[in-house]
Structure formats: C-alpha cells, structure tokens
Design a protein around this motif. Structure first.
Motif, PDB file in Angstrom:
ATOM      1  N   ALA A  67       0.820  -1.213   0.000  1.00  0.00           N
ATOM      2  CA  ALA A  67       0.000   0.000   0.000  1.00  0.00           C
ATOM      3  C   ALA A  67       0.851   1.259   0.000  1.00  0.00           C
ATOM      4  O   ALA A  67       0.419   2.308  -0.505  1.00  0.00           O
ATOM      5  CB  ALA A  67      -0.939  -0.009   1.209  1.00  0.00           C
ATOM      6  N   GLY A  68       2.058   1.158   0.558  1.00  0.00           N
ATOM      7  CA  GLY A  68       2.910   2.334   0.641  1.00  0.00           C
ATOM      8  C   GLY A  68       4.157   2.275  -0.211  1.00  0.00           C
ATOM      9  O   GLY A  68       5.016   3.167  -0.117  1.00  0.00           O
ATOM     10  N   ASN A  69       4.289   1.235  -1.032  1.00  0.00           N
ATOM     11  CA  ASN A  69       5.488   1.055  -1.853  1.00  0.00           C
ATOM     12  C   ASN A  69       5.109   0.541  -3.235  1.00  0.00           C
ATOM     13  O   ASN A  69       4.130  -0.192  -3.384  1.00  0.00           O
ATOM     14  CB  ASN A  69       6.427   0.036  -1.191  1.00  0.00           C
ATOM     15  CG  ASN A  69       6.952   0.494   0.149  1.00  0.00           C
ATOM     16  OD1 ASN A  69       7.894   1.258   0.235  1.00  0.00           O
ATOM     17  ND2 ASN A  69       6.309   0.037   1.224  1.00  0.00           N
ATOM     18  N   ARG A  70       5.915   0.915  -4.226  1.00  0.00           N
ATOM     19  CA  ARG A  70       5.703   0.392  -5.584  1.00  0.00           C
ATOM     20  C   ARG A  70       6.523  -0.889  -5.725  1.00  0.00           C
ATOM     21  O   ARG A  70       7.653  -0.876  -6.194  1.00  0.00           O
ATOM     22  CB  ARG A  70       6.127   1.416  -6.630  1.00  0.00           C
ATOM     23  CG  ARG A  70       5.780   0.999  -8.070  1.00  0.00           C
ATOM     24  CD  ARG A  70       5.906   2.179  -9.010  1.00  0.00           C
ATOM     25  NE  ARG A  70       7.279   2.630  -9.152  1.00  0.00           N
ATOM     26  CZ  ARG A  70       8.137   2.162 -10.068  1.00  0.00           C
ATOM     27  NH1 ARG A  70       7.756   1.205 -10.900  1.00  0.00           N
ATOM     28  NH2 ARG A  70       9.365   2.644 -10.147  1.00  0.00           N
ATOM     29  N   ILE A  71       5.928  -2.013  -5.299  1.00  0.00           N
ATOM     30  CA  ILE A  71       6.632  -3.293  -5.310  1.00  0.00           C
ATOM     31  C   ILE A  71       6.613  -3.877  -6.719  1.00  0.00           C
ATOM     32  O   ILE A  71       5.550  -4.082  -7.305  1.00  0.00           O
ATOM     33  CB  ILE A  71       6.008  -4.273  -4.305  1.00  0.00           C
ATOM     34  CG1 ILE A  71       6.221  -3.755  -2.881  1.00  0.00           C
ATOM     35  CG2 ILE A  71       6.609  -5.663  -4.459  1.00  0.00           C
ATOM     36  CD1 ILE A  71       5.545  -4.574  -1.811  1.00  0.00           C
ATOM     37  N   THR A  72       7.803  -4.149  -7.265  1.00  0.00           N
ATOM     38  CA  THR A  72       7.898  -4.684  -8.626  1.00  0.00           C
ATOM     39  C   THR A  72       8.540  -6.064  -8.677  1.00  0.00           C
ATOM     40  O   THR A  72       8.702  -6.633  -9.756  1.00  0.00           O
ATOM     41  CB  THR A  72       8.699  -3.720  -9.525  1.00  0.00           C
ATOM     42  OG1 THR A  72       9.988  -3.505  -8.952  1.00  0.00           O
ATOM     43  CG2 THR A  72       7.979  -2.391  -9.669  1.00  0.00           C
ATOM     44  N   GLY A  73       8.895  -6.612  -7.519  1.00  0.00           N
ATOM     45  CA  GLY A  73       9.474  -7.947  -7.473  1.00  0.00           C
ATOM     46  C   GLY A  73       9.280  -8.566  -6.106  1.00  0.00           C
ATOM     47  O   GLY A  73       9.227  -7.851  -5.097  1.00  0.00           O
ATOM     48  N   VAL A  74       9.127  -9.875  -6.073  1.00  0.00           N
ATOM     49  CA  VAL A  74       8.975 -10.618  -4.820  1.00  0.00           C
ATOM     50  C   VAL A  74      10.038 -11.708  -4.785  1.00  0.00           C
ATOM     51  O   VAL A  74      10.172 -12.478  -5.743  1.00  0.00           O
ATOM     52  CB  VAL A  74       7.573 -11.244  -4.688  1.00  0.00           C
ATOM     53  CG1 VAL A  74       7.457 -12.017  -3.375  1.00  0.00           C
ATOM     54  CG2 VAL A  74       6.496 -10.174  -4.772  1.00  0.00           C
ATOM     55  N   ILE A  75      10.783 -11.784  -3.680  1.00  0.00           N
ATOM     56  CA  ILE A  75      11.944 -12.667  -3.585  1.00  0.00           C
ATOM     57  C   ILE A  75      11.912 -13.432  -2.266  1.00  0.00           C
ATOM     58  O   ILE A  75      11.541 -12.890  -1.229  1.00  0.00           O
ATOM     59  CB  ILE A  75      13.258 -11.847  -3.643  1.00  0.00           C
ATOM     60  CG1 ILE A  75      13.482 -11.262  -5.030  1.00  0.00           C
ATOM     61  CG2 ILE A  75      14.468 -12.690  -3.227  1.00  0.00           C
ATOM     62  CD1 ILE A  75      14.638 -10.273  -5.095  1.00  0.00           C
TER      63      ILE A  75
END
Length: 408
Positions: A67-75
């Motif tokens: 909600a507070g970050n532009r997440i573009t990858g999950v590791i």
C-alpha cells in the motif's frame, strides 16, 4: 516513488548477508521476517514482523507494505518459503515465480514426473507409502537405491541403501524427517546415479535460462549425503559444460520456472548429466558467495533483483579463479565453544576466510543425529581443483572445534 523489492525471510547472517547487501545496493528492500531486525537493519527500508508459517499473516503484511510502496518484485531465498512467496506475488498482482512452478520446486517426486514428461535425463523413481511398497520399488529399480524425503533441502535425511534391511530403516527415517507441508506419508525411492555431483546456479527470465556458476560438490557421512565442501569456478571441460548447460536449461523449463535464480543439482553419470533436483531459489552452502569471489564484478543481489523485477541482468563474465569452501564439524557430539586455527595457516595468501557460524553453547551433533551441525567454515583459493581440495582439507584438519563432549 522508487520501486521496491519485497523479500520474504532473510535467512542466516553468515549465509545470506551478501545477498541482502547486494540487493539493497541496487533496489529499495522491503522485508517481511519472523523476528525483530538485527543484522538486516542496514539493508531494509521498511520491515514487518510476522509468523512466516501463517499464510494469512504473511499476506496481510505484504498488502500493508504494498500500500505504501511500488513493489515490482517478490523474492525469497528460504527453501520453505518458495511457494508462499509465489503466492504473495500472485496476491499482489506482481509478476513472480509461477505458483505451480514453486510447488514443483518443493516436491522432488513432482519434479521427477515433469522431467519424465519433458524427456529430461533424471533418475528412475517410485513413491512408496509403506515399507512393502518401498521394497517393491527398490526391487524394480535395482540396488543400490536412494531414499529421501520429497520436501527437504540440503540433502537432509537422504541416504543410499544397498539391501532390503537397510531400506526398511531408511524408509522410516525419511518419512519421519519429511517437511510438514508434505503430509501424505509418501517417500521417494529412486535410482542411484553414480558419478561426480555438481550444482549449477542460473538466472531465469521469460523462458530464458542462463547458467552462471558451476560447483563441484563433496559429500560425507555415508550412507548419508551431507554436503561438506564445494569448489566453484571453471571446473568442467568445455564439452561436459555444454552438455550440463543443455540439461539445466531443459530441466528449469520443464518446471515452468520464471523470475528467479535457481540451483540445479546434477550427477555426471557415464550416460551424461542427469538432474538430481532443481531448487527454485538462490543456491545455499555459500555457493553464490563463492561465485562472487570467483567471478570479477559479480553481485548476486543485483542478478536476483534484476530477474525479480523483469530485467535481464548485466552480462556475467567467466570465472577468473577457483575458490572452495569446506564446513567444519566437531569430531564428536559436543557443546560448542570456539574454533582454534593455527596463526601460521591464517597468514597463508590462499586462505580467504575462516569463520565461526555457531554460537558458543550450541549443541552440535554428527549425522544422522543432526544434519548441518556445522561449527564454521573455511574458504580457500588455488590453481586447480586438486590443490583447492588439498588446501581445504589441510585447513579443516588443522582447525580445532573446541567444546565439551555430549554423553547423551
């Protein structure tokens, strides 16, 4: 807003700090972990603490961070969290490892089935739900066979058996050692693949599989396969390396892996390379760190972050040197105190590192009473594989693992 990479679980300081540090040098890291921040503190821009075994809690933490970050990858580089990380990516709508591929990476029997369908060279196998079924499977395959849990890592509870009597004991041990996420009671009985064992680390993105590091594996504590040492660099001749690359690419594609780095284990048999298993995560045993030492300019964190966010990593050059690691075990079960290394050896230019990884007061036992009961490790460089093997052994034999023997 700067893009962020979500990391689920951070692993242990001595074995994963290099990866988190390298990732943080190139990406904004938001982290979900099971304990308060400690060594991870310099690398995490935001953090949520939760029970990593509770799927709903992990989803809630991930959604709060998204909600507070532009997440573009999950590791994740934790074996037990591969499927959970894939599910988080799907939940957030972030391209990540496909969920079915992640599940296949956690189930060695499912891998065997997919390899068989795709024509990837691997071991013949059967799943056995009872000792009688295991005996029948071994009779069909032919002794010796390997008996193993389907969902463990680092060769835990994997052993070679050469007779029905050994098989009966091995079956019960493998079943009792199984990962709790696989609760059907089935044990994997498979063909014993004879030959040198190697591992290959690769990055995978949009169907492209690029191997970048090859390691020779040394095992000990027979009949188990405890991983005691590795040598990384140019360790194969060109023809063998080409054949290995082909099998690695085919095996990773057979599982549908994407947007991650993988650790593929193979045996170099008389019939060519055959896959033991594909791990859908960064290699363990500090093999990726050895690759960073062997390959000029390599940052594993940068490679992992690139594929996780859908970018092709920068070209990775060939290894510039050979480097090896050997793990330090006590001579007997003990309560660990410290390591004692001769000062003259520490001054040798080929000694790269000697490190303690267990805290004083830790009880260390030898296989099968405990797997991965290491006191520390040594890292050395050398001109060729034989020299590194000899230097690692010399270091290990000269390093005293001190402590109070356990008489239990």
């Amino acid at each position: 807003m700067k893009e962020s990479v979500l990391v689920i679980g951070s692993g242990y300081l001595h074995f994963r700090e290099y990866a988190l540090r390298g990732l943080a040098e190139h990406y904004r890291v938001v982290l979900i972990g099971a304990r308060p921040l400690d060594w991870q503190l310099p690398y995490a821009a935001e953090y949520r603490e939760t029970d990593l075994q509770d799927e709903a809690a992990v989803f809630a933490a991930a959604e709060e961070l998204a909600a507070g970050n532009r997440i573009t990858g999950v590791i994740t580089w934790e074996e037990m969290l591969i499927a959970r990380a894939a599910a988080v990516g799907a939940r957030l709508g972030v391209p990540a490892m496909p969920v079915e591929a992640a599940r296949a990476c956690r189930d060695k029997a499912e891998q065997r089935r997919l390899f068989q369908e795709a024509g990837v060279p691997s071991a013949r196998f059967h799943l056995a739900g009872s000792v009688a079924e295991a005996v029948a499977a071994a009779d069909a395959i032919g002794y010796p066979v390997v008996v193993k849990p389907r969902g463990r890592a680092a060769s835990v509870a994997v052993q070679i058996v050469r007779s029905e009597a050994e098989l009966r004991a091995a079956f019960d041990f493998a079943r009792s050692s199984e990962n709790a996420s696989i609760a059907d009671g089935l044990v994997l009985v498979e063909e014993f693949l004879a030959g040198p064992e190697i591992s290959v680390d690769s990055w995978v993105l949009d169907g492209r599989v690029e191997p970048y590091a090859i390691a020779l594996k040394r095992t000990g504590y027979a009949p188990f396969f405890e991983e005691v040492a590795h040598v990384v660099g140019t360790v194969l001749d060109s023809a063998t390396e080409a054949a290995v690359r082909d099998v690695v690419i085919r095996s990773n594609n057979a599982l549908g892996i994407d947007r991650t780095v993988t650790h593929t284990e193979l045996m170099l048999t008389a019939d060519g390379p055959k896959v033991v298993e594909v791990n859908g995560r960064l290699g363990g045993e500090l093999i990726p760190r050895l690759a960073e030492i062997a390959i000029p300019g390599l940052s594993i964190g940068a490679v992992l972050g690139a594929v996780a966010t859908g970018r092709e990593p920068d070209p990775i050059p060939a290894p510039g040197q050979l480097v090896g690691i050997r793990f330090l075990y006590p001579a007997e079960d003990l309560t660990f105190d410290d390591l004692e290394v001769p000062a003259a050896l520490l001054g040798e230019p080929w000694v790269h590192e000697v490190r303690r990884v267990s805290e004083p007061g830790t009880e260390l036992r030898l296989p099968p009473r405990q797997f991965l009961g290491r006191a520390g490790y040594v890292i050395a460089t050398g001109a060729d594989v034989a020299e590194i093997d000899a230097r690692l052994l010399k270091l290990a034999e000269a390093t005293a693992v001190l402590g109070e023997p356990l008489h239990i």
